[in-house]
Every structure is written in structure tokens, then in C-alpha cells.
Write a protein that holds these residues in place. Structure first.
Motif, PDB file in Angstrom:
ATOM      1  N   MET A  90      25.331  -6.506  48.318  1.00  0.00           N
ATOM      2  CA  MET A  90      24.555  -7.304  49.271  1.00  0.00           C
ATOM      3  C   MET A  90      24.384  -6.550  50.593  1.00  0.00           C
ATOM      4  O   MET A  90      23.329  -6.651  51.230  1.00  0.00           O
ATOM      5  CB  MET A  90      25.206  -8.667  49.499  1.00  0.00           C
ATOM      6  CG  MET A  90      25.077  -9.612  48.320  1.00  0.00           C
ATOM      7  SD  MET A  90      23.356  -9.968  47.853  1.00  0.00           S
ATOM      8  CE  MET A  90      22.835 -10.978  49.237  1.00  0.00           C
ATOM      9  N   LYS A  91      25.390  -5.779  50.983  1.00  0.00           N
ATOM     10  CA  LYS A  91      25.263  -4.967  52.195  1.00  0.00           C
ATOM     11  C   LYS A  91      24.181  -3.899  52.019  1.00  0.00           C
ATOM     12  O   LYS A  91      23.391  -3.651  52.931  1.00  0.00           O
ATOM     13  CB  LYS A  91      26.599  -4.316  52.548  1.00  0.00           C
ATOM     14  CG  LYS A  91      27.605  -5.284  53.116  1.00  0.00           C
ATOM     15  CD  LYS A  91      28.930  -4.607  53.404  1.00  0.00           C
ATOM     16  CE  LYS A  91      29.964  -5.632  53.866  1.00  0.00           C
ATOM     17  NZ  LYS A  91      31.294  -5.026  54.025  1.00  0.00           N
ATOM     18  N   LEU A  92      24.151  -3.286  50.831  1.00  0.00           N
ATOM     19  CA  LEU A  92      23.109  -2.300  50.552  1.00  0.00           C
ATOM     20  C   LEU A  92      21.729  -2.956  50.556  1.00  0.00           C
ATOM     21  O   LEU A  92      20.767  -2.392  51.092  1.00  0.00           O
ATOM     22  CB  LEU A  92      23.369  -1.609  49.208  1.00  0.00           C
ATOM     23  CG  LEU A  92      24.591  -0.696  49.156  1.00  0.00           C
ATOM     24  CD1 LEU A  92      24.843  -0.232  47.721  1.00  0.00           C
ATOM     25  CD2 LEU A  92      24.404   0.503  50.083  1.00  0.00           C
ATOM     26  N   ALA A  93      21.634  -4.144  49.992  1.00  0.00           N
ATOM     27  CA  ALA A  93      20.366  -4.880  49.998  1.00  0.00           C
ATOM     28  C   ALA A  93      19.926  -5.155  51.424  1.00  0.00           C
ATOM     29  O   ALA A  93      18.740  -4.996  51.765  1.00  0.00           O
ATOM     30  CB  ALA A  93      20.502  -6.182  49.207  1.00  0.00           C
ATOM     31  N   SER A  94      20.864  -5.548  52.259  1.00  0.00           N
ATOM     32  CA  SER A  94      20.553  -5.837  53.654  1.00  0.00           C
ATOM     33  C   SER A  94      20.039  -4.593  54.382  1.00  0.00           C
ATOM     34  O   SER A  94      19.079  -4.658  55.161  1.00  0.00           O
ATOM     35  CB  SER A  94      21.790  -6.397  54.363  1.00  0.00           C
ATOM     36  OG  SER A  94      21.516  -6.639  55.716  1.00  0.00           O
ATOM     37  N   GLN A  95      20.663  -3.452  54.127  1.00  0.00           N
ATOM     38  CA  GLN A  95      20.223  -2.200  54.757  1.00  0.00           C
ATOM     39  C   GLN A  95      18.797  -1.852  54.335  1.00  0.00           C
ATOM     40  O   GLN A  95      17.971  -1.450  55.157  1.00  0.00           O
ATOM     41  CB  GLN A  95      21.168  -1.063  54.395  1.00  0.00           C
ATOM     42  CG  GLN A  95      22.539  -1.180  55.015  1.00  0.00           C
ATOM     43  CD  GLN A  95      23.541  -0.184  54.438  1.00  0.00           C
ATOM     44  OE1 GLN A  95      23.211   0.624  53.570  1.00  0.00           O
ATOM     45  NE2 GLN A  95      24.765  -0.247  54.916  1.00  0.00           N
ATOM     46  N   GLU A  96      18.519  -2.016  53.044  1.00  0.00           N
ATOM     47  CA  GLU A  96      17.185  -1.678  52.538  1.00  0.00           C
ATOM     48  C   GLU A  96      16.120  -2.626  53.081  1.00  0.00           C
ATOM     49  O   GLU A  96      15.043  -2.187  53.488  1.00  0.00           O
ATOM     50  CB  GLU A  96      17.183  -1.699  51.003  1.00  0.00           C
ATOM     51  CG  GLU A  96      17.920  -0.542  50.365  1.00  0.00           C
ATOM     52  CD  GLU A  96      17.210   0.793  50.556  1.00  0.00           C
ATOM     53  OE1 GLU A  96      15.961   0.846  50.550  1.00  0.00           O
ATOM     54  OE2 GLU A  96      17.919   1.803  50.707  1.00  0.00           O
ATOM     55  N   ILE A  97      16.408  -3.920  53.109  1.00  0.00           N
ATOM     56  CA  ILE A  97      15.399  -4.869  53.586  1.00  0.00           C
ATOM     57  C   ILE A  97      15.174  -4.690  55.088  1.00  0.00           C
ATOM     58  O   ILE A  97      14.054  -4.860  55.575  1.00  0.00           O
ATOM     59  CB  ILE A  97      15.753  -6.331  53.207  1.00  0.00           C
ATOM     60  CG1 ILE A  97      14.480  -7.182  53.131  1.00  0.00           C
ATOM     61  CG2 ILE A  97      16.751  -6.945  54.143  1.00  0.00           C
ATOM     62  CD1 ILE A  97      13.576  -6.859  52.001  1.00  0.00           C
ATOM     63  N   THR A  98      16.207  -4.283  55.803  1.00  0.00           N
ATOM     64  CA  THR A  98      16.064  -4.012  57.229  1.00  0.00           C
ATOM     65  C   THR A  98      15.134  -2.829  57.454  1.00  0.00           C
ATOM     66  O   THR A  98      14.280  -2.858  58.351  1.00  0.00           O
ATOM     67  CB  THR A  98      17.441  -3.773  57.877  1.00  0.00           C
ATOM     68  OG1 THR A  98      18.219  -4.965  57.728  1.00  0.00           O
ATOM     69  CG2 THR A  98      17.325  -3.408  59.346  1.00  0.00           C
ATOM     70  N   ARG A  99      15.273  -1.803  56.625  1.00  0.00           N
ATOM     71  CA  ARG A  99      14.389  -0.635  56.742  1.00  0.00           C
ATOM     72  C   ARG A  99      12.938  -1.034  56.480  1.00  0.00           C
ATOM     73  O   ARG A  99      12.026  -0.623  57.200  1.00  0.00           O
ATOM     74  CB  ARG A  99      14.812   0.467  55.776  1.00  0.00           C
ATOM     75  CG  ARG A  99      16.112   1.142  56.174  1.00  0.00           C
ATOM     76  CD  ARG A  99      16.533   2.181  55.171  1.00  0.00           C
ATOM     77  NE  ARG A  99      15.693   3.377  55.318  1.00  0.00           N
ATOM     78  CZ  ARG A  99      15.842   4.468  54.588  1.00  0.00           C
ATOM     79  NH1 ARG A  99      16.789   4.532  53.664  1.00  0.00           N
ATOM     80  NH2 ARG A  99      15.054   5.496  54.766  1.00  0.00           N
ATOM     81  N   ALA A 100      12.727  -1.828  55.446  1.00  0.00           N
ATOM     82  CA  ALA A 100      11.372  -2.275  55.115  1.00  0.00           C
ATOM     83  C   ALA A 100      10.794  -3.125  56.243  1.00  0.00           C
ATOM     84  O   ALA A 100       9.639  -2.938  56.657  1.00  0.00           O
ATOM     85  CB  ALA A 100      11.385  -3.065  53.806  1.00  0.00           C
ATOM     86  N   HIS A 101      11.592  -4.035  56.747  1.00  0.00           N
ATOM     87  CA  HIS A 101      11.121  -4.940  57.794  1.00  0.00           C
ATOM     88  C   HIS A 101      10.810  -4.183  59.083  1.00  0.00           C
ATOM     89  O   HIS A 101       9.830  -4.479  59.769  1.00  0.00           O
ATOM     90  CB  HIS A 101      12.165  -6.031  58.039  1.00  0.00           C
ATOM     91  CG  HIS A 101      11.671  -7.143  58.878  1.00  0.00           C
ATOM     92  ND1 HIS A 101      12.034  -7.292  60.200  1.00  0.00           N
ATOM     93  CD2 HIS A 101      10.810  -8.165  58.600  1.00  0.00           C
ATOM     94  CE1 HIS A 101      11.427  -8.360  60.685  1.00  0.00           C
ATOM     95  NE2 HIS A 101      10.677  -8.904  59.749  1.00  0.00           N
ATOM     96  N   LYS A 102      11.632  -3.196  59.393  1.00  0.00           N
ATOM     97  CA  LYS A 102      11.403  -2.393  60.606  1.00  0.00           C
ATOM     98  C   LYS A 102      10.057  -1.668  60.526  1.00  0.00           C
ATOM     99  O   LYS A 102       9.301  -1.648  61.506  1.00  0.00           O
ATOM    100  CB  LYS A 102      12.541  -1.390  60.787  1.00  0.00           C
ATOM    101  CG  LYS A 102      12.417  -0.565  62.044  1.00  0.00           C
ATOM    102  CD  LYS A 102      13.582   0.398  62.209  1.00  0.00           C
ATOM    103  CE  LYS A 102      13.370   1.210  63.480  1.00  0.00           C
ATOM    104  NZ  LYS A 102      14.077   2.454  63.479  1.00  0.00           N
TER     105      LYS A 102
END
Length: 112
Positions: A46-58
Motif C-alpha cells: 500500500m505504501k508503494l501504491a501511495s508513492q506511485e499514485i502521488t507521482r501520477a497526481h503530481k
């Protein structure tokens, strides 16, 4: 009038799709681990998912900020698709967090 280059927008769109897709993969793996009562691994995924979605959102947000600054963003079905993918995965992440909580409640006592 300043405008975003179409090729640059296409590249950015693909990056949003890529990172959102990575996040989706991680979150579904996390739910699988939770169903197996491996909550530690689930949390890591879930932490990895959060990092990836943050990159996409940014990436998406930076593009929208350009438009707010008066820079023209050309119409792009690919960018629209990228935004749809991002928002769908963000919703999936929120739902899967709740599913993981349910797994923890029904199976947590067996895992310690």
C-alpha cells in the motif's frame, strides 16, 4: 500565447497512466496479501501504491497549474484518459483500504 507541446503532453499522459497503473497493481497485490493475513506485506504494498499514485497526481496537477497560469493545454483524448485512469485508481485505493481493514478485523487475531 504560450502552449504546451503536444508531444510533451502525450509523454506526460503516458507517465500518469503508467504510475496510476503501477499503483493499481500494488493495491490489488496488497489486498491479496491481506486476504492471506500477511498484513505487514500488505502495508508495504500500500505504501508503494501511495508513492506511485502521488507521482501520477503530481504530473497531472503540474499540467493543470500551467493552464491556470494562462499556458494553453491542447485538447488531448490521451490526457483525458490519463486523468480518468488516475481518478479511478485513486477511488480503488480508497476502497481497497477499507477492504484491508475488514480483513484485519476478521483475521487479524490469527496473525498476532
Amino acid at each position: 500565447m504560450e502552449a504546451v507541446d503536444r508531444d510533451a503532453l502525450n509523454l506526460l499522459s503516458m507517465q500518469v497512466i503508467l504510475h496510476a497503473g503501477n499503483a493499481r497493481d500494488y493495491v490489488f497485490q496488497a489486498v491479496g496479501k491481506a486476504s492471506d493475513r500477511d498484513f505487514s506485506e500488505s502495508e508495504d504494498l500500500m505504501k508503494l501504491a501511495s508513492q506511485e499514485i502521488t507521482r501520477a497526481h503530481k504530473s497531472q496537477t503540474e499540467t493543470l497549474q500551467k493552464e491556470a497560469e494562462g499556458i494553453t493545454i491542447p485538447y488531448s483524448p490521451l490526457f483525458g484518459h490519463a486523468q480518468d485512469t488516475l481518478m479511478t485508481v485513486m477511488s480503488e485505493i480508497n476502497l481497497m483500504k477499507e477492504i484491508i481493514k475488514i480483513y484485519q478485523k476478521i483475521g487479524g487475531e490469527q496473525n498476532g
